[in-house]
Scaffold this active site. Sequence first.
Site, PDB file in Angstrom:
ATOM      1  N   THR A  44     -14.959  30.307 -22.269  1.00  0.00           N
ATOM      2  CA  THR A  44     -15.607  30.229 -20.960  1.00  0.00           C
ATOM      3  C   THR A  44     -14.533  30.085 -19.883  1.00  0.00           C
ATOM      4  O   THR A  44     -13.541  29.380 -20.090  1.00  0.00           O
ATOM      5  CB  THR A  44     -16.627  29.068 -20.939  1.00  0.00           C
ATOM      6  OG1 THR A  44     -17.188  28.960 -19.650  1.00  0.00           O
ATOM      7  CG2 THR A  44     -16.011  27.739 -21.325  1.00  0.00           C
ATOM      8  N   GLU A  99     -21.030  26.063 -23.518  1.00  0.00           N
ATOM      9  CA  GLU A  99     -20.851  24.857 -24.316  1.00  0.00           C
ATOM     10  C   GLU A  99     -22.144  24.370 -24.970  1.00  0.00           C
ATOM     11  O   GLU A  99     -22.119  23.465 -25.797  1.00  0.00           O
ATOM     12  CB  GLU A  99     -20.320  23.715 -23.417  1.00  0.00           C
ATOM     13  CG  GLU A  99     -18.903  23.896 -22.894  1.00  0.00           C
ATOM     14  CD  GLU A  99     -18.826  24.711 -21.607  1.00  0.00           C
ATOM     15  OE1 GLU A  99     -19.773  25.495 -21.340  1.00  0.00           O
ATOM     16  OE2 GLU A  99     -17.837  24.593 -20.881  1.00  0.00           O
ATOM     17  N   LYS A 118     -19.505  16.329   0.222  1.00  0.00           N
ATOM     18  CA  LYS A 118     -19.630  14.885   0.382  1.00  0.00           C
ATOM     19  C   LYS A 118     -19.433  14.554   1.854  1.00  0.00           C
ATOM     20  O   LYS A 118     -18.313  14.516   2.341  1.00  0.00           O
ATOM     21  CB  LYS A 118     -18.592  14.155  -0.467  1.00  0.00           C
ATOM     22  CG  LYS A 118     -18.888  14.194  -1.972  1.00  0.00           C
ATOM     23  CD  LYS A 118     -17.931  15.095  -2.714  1.00  0.00           C
ATOM     24  CE  LYS A 118     -18.309  15.241  -4.175  1.00  0.00           C
ATOM     25  NZ  LYS A 118     -17.542  16.332  -4.844  1.00  0.00           N
ATOM     26  N   TRP A 134     -24.443  13.101  -0.255  1.00  0.00           N
ATOM     27  CA  TRP A 134     -24.201  14.412  -0.854  1.00  0.00           C
ATOM     28  C   TRP A 134     -25.099  15.479  -0.222  1.00  0.00           C
ATOM     29  O   TRP A 134     -26.287  15.271  -0.022  1.00  0.00           O
ATOM     30  CB  TRP A 134     -24.485  14.375  -2.364  1.00  0.00           C
ATOM     31  CG  TRP A 134     -23.483  13.584  -3.153  1.00  0.00           C
ATOM     32  CD1 TRP A 134     -22.333  13.038  -2.695  1.00  0.00           C
ATOM     33  CD2 TRP A 134     -23.561  13.258  -4.548  1.00  0.00           C
ATOM     34  NE1 TRP A 134     -21.657  12.388  -3.721  1.00  0.00           N
ATOM     35  CE2 TRP A 134     -22.392  12.509  -4.864  1.00  0.00           C
ATOM     36  CE3 TRP A 134     -24.480  13.540  -5.564  1.00  0.00           C
ATOM     37  CZ2 TRP A 134     -22.144  12.030  -6.157  1.00  0.00           C
ATOM     38  CZ3 TRP A 134     -24.219  13.059  -6.837  1.00  0.00           C
ATOM     39  CH2 TRP A 134     -23.062  12.321  -7.132  1.00  0.00           C
TER      40      TRP A 134
END
Lengths: 536, 536
Positions: B181, B326, B434, B439
Amino acid sequence: MMQTPLTMTQMIKRAEKFFPKKQVISRTSKGIVRLTYKEIAERTRRLADSLQKLGVERGDKVGTLAWNTHRHLEAYLAIPCSGAVIHTINIRLAPQHISYIINHAEDKILLIDADLIPLIERCKDELTSVKAFVIMTDEDELPETSLSPVYHYEQLIASGSNDYEYPDDIDENEPAGMCYTSATTGNPKGVVYTHRSNVLHSMALGMADSIGLSEKDIAMAIVPMFHANAWGLPFAGVWFGTTLVMPGPYFTPKILAELIEEEKVTFSAGVPTIWLGLLKELEEKEYDISSLRAVLCGGSAAPKFVIRAFEQKYNIPFMHGYGMTETSPLVVVSTLKSYQEELSYEERLNLRAKQGILVPGLEIKIIGQNGEVAWDGKEMGELLIRGPWIASEYYKDERTADAFQDGWLYTGDVVTIDKEGFLNIVDRTKDLIKSGGEWISSIDLENALMAHEAVFEAAVVAVPHEQWQERPIACVVLKENKQVTKEELLEFLAPQFAKWWLPDDILFMDEIPKTSVGKFLKRALRDQVQDELQKN
Amino acid sequence: MMQTPLTMTQMIKRAEKFFPKKQVISRTSKGIVRLTYKEIAERTRRLADSLQKLGVERGDKVGTLAWNTHRHLEAYLAIPCSGAVIHTINIRLAPQHISYIINHAEDKILLIDADLIPLIERCKDELTSVKAFVIMTDEDELPETSLSPVYHYEQLIASGSNDYEYPDDIDENEPAGMCYTSATTGNPKGVVYTHRSNVLHSMALGMADSIGLSEKDIAMAIVPMFHANAWGLPFAGVWFGTTLVMPGPYFTPKILAELIEEEKVTFSAGVPTIWLGLLKELEEKEYDISSLRAVLCGGSAAPKFVIRAFEQKYNIPFMHGYGMTETSPLVVVSTLKSYQEELSYEERLNLRAKQGILVPGLEIKIIGQNGEVAWDGKEMGELLIRGPWIASEYYKDERTADAFQDGWLYTGDVVTIDKEGFLNIVDRTKDLIKSGGEWISSIDLENALMAHEAVFEAAVVAVPHEQWQERPIACVVLKENKQVTKEELLEFLAPQFAKWWLPDDILFMDEIPKTSVGKFLKRALRDQVQDELQKN
């Protein structure tokens, strides 16, 4: 890849986190009880905590004598998730077998439905390992009993801690459950399920090509929870957030029909007797059972007229399945292949009447008189099974050597397999009639006889024969107010079989002896037939 | 229970035994090729035999550079089933990354589609482990090439033995496959799949509550087979006897639409770009795509208008999914719960636009600024995953320590989870803005901008800010012949967000830099934006 073990704690955790509002609907002596998975999860934790406080340690066996209720479901989860082993005891076993299996499994604690207390009182003096009895009752007070010490299930739930945490170090190969299966002779034989086998079997139940159990289902667990994990519905159902309907003690076809109608049951599984009974009830009274997307039938083969009635009269797909206590139990299911859906109804019915096709994850081999049989739907052989949810032994039992050889389970079932891979159970190896070096299926003859409008039940057994080694004799119970002669029945059979298959005699009886699970007791019947024939 | 291992040989064996007539439909340079599973199984055995004769031993890596074809499918089966490891190489990687991963995996043999030979010729002098090249070509003759030694795939099939038998002693934890990946910086990172992880992941794909892949499906594997096992469709499809459609090289939306119509495809999976392209094609020409029972979208979130078009215009349920290399990759799927089906269409659309609910078998944890986040659909946190088909490391790579901690995969994806357990991907941790201790999701702003009728694409990145630490800047590509001003766009956004979420600036661009898999290359974009802002 992570070595995350396949353990059962994930089942109840997923139900609590993702499906807290979904329900378990349980029929009790006080009527229907509805518990959410949030409540079930909390009660399960509290039960696990209380059992631990009563002395249940990792690997200890906890027996249950119980109907299909929410409490039994909680025990199904609390016991294995806390690292112990749930031993579901068949309440229909003979008393000496009940005490044998409790002692053999070394059950430390027994969880008993209040109405089943007499079963244990009767044999309590023989029990060698049991330290305490927990009574599952709908009443506030414990009933009178000679058992001691006794605890009240609901008080244990109340006193258990909700902060209890399941151990996180359970190995997937640790035992999770036990079930004993009746033997032809001698004591019942024990099968031990592991966390891994229960998880994989549950995944198999969820697969679209088996029964596709899903969150969207409202599944009624009719098969007793003391028979091969109620065919796995409780475990898979909890894991997937399925609404579970537990029909409770002493249910009748009427109660089942009402539950299907009122709770909008979408899926259920049971033995042919259940479906026969339901059909009868539906003929007597009208119920709306259109919520059923399918029913599964196993244990033994359902007569074609039952399949036909469900499918044609009620528009409900009727699936056969096959399995046994030793196989968790799911092995084959009669899900049709895509291109089989295009066959005529009669052809599809013939496929549905077979046990079906192997679910992903298992392997089979069919060994006949000359090695592996042809896939022609004709050659008969014994079914051998291998896979991660198939037992590898009977628990501490010498009879392991008979059934488990070279890594395969020898099922003792004689089957054919057709060119599409559909299995058909022909007989038990021991019930097969060996006539002149050829095999005759007692089941085929029985099904043909039971298709006669005057016949209520029919069983066919072998009797010794000088020339042919064995010959078939049919035993027939007629329907009330129906008459038919031996000659008429033989004439009825003649066009359907080779001449040498036809029974040498037909005996009319009042009833056919049966096992505790409703199967013909052929051993007893054979003796009875021989007595009868000698009398004549 | 039997210790039967969860190995992949059972997949091809089941397809051959139970579904010999079912087909794999493969688009080649010579048109559509149809092979039955009987043929595929035979060719797979022959390939396995020939690879062994070429020197491939247990545990050896065999690389593939190939499109989605029947030959790639055969390699998918022959390599792991014979005990070797298939390493699917992303053909869109930079040349230096291709040679890096071949050397890093120590590929012994490469299987290469004829048209992809130049990718390897370019880097052949850097390769340190490759002993032979097998060319997968539709022509009878091998093409001209500087690679050596080269073998013709079909000649290997012809010379391989059909009596070859797969080893029966493979442990379920042995490696079966590899996929690298892309990393934000540095070389790609390798993930190793095992037999166990591939088997369990395939079971998960078959479950009714995930995508319910079944024998009845005609499934088109659009996702490249070099991306996380084409999301698992080839393995599960073979196992279940699903008809598989392999769209081959250089397919266009037109080709996909034709395949769906002609082959009556029932299920497919792809990234949003695929579905956008298909919608465009459907607007230009009429195709019958009514055979589709559902489509799955992953990789990144599809805009709501795409979901709406599929569902309302074409009556095809549009499911979101989430996963990564994954994770094998399936983690969540936006299958609605039973009671959610009763919501209004807009409410259901909002759920479908989320990534969905965790499939059985995995565990998740979402860690925000103050530990585990609330299930309120608002609090953001990083998604952690654990389970038997989740990687535990990057293959021989120090970066393992960053992503795998305490037995969990740290995905780097920022998500919210609502009270029903539906995950919503908010951002990549590194792309999150941020601002003043709070956020801001770049993805939420992008989706809102892309919902404007003049906007073709939008990407939002953070730029450093003295007072607020970071502030969002939007980059917008307009549709051809469409006009809109910065002020109009800000006005369009204003009612949808808190004031402090609104971008400080909107830059109009001709295009937005993208990765090889079509995702925004935010790192490059950030640099570009800062240059731009300094110019002004």
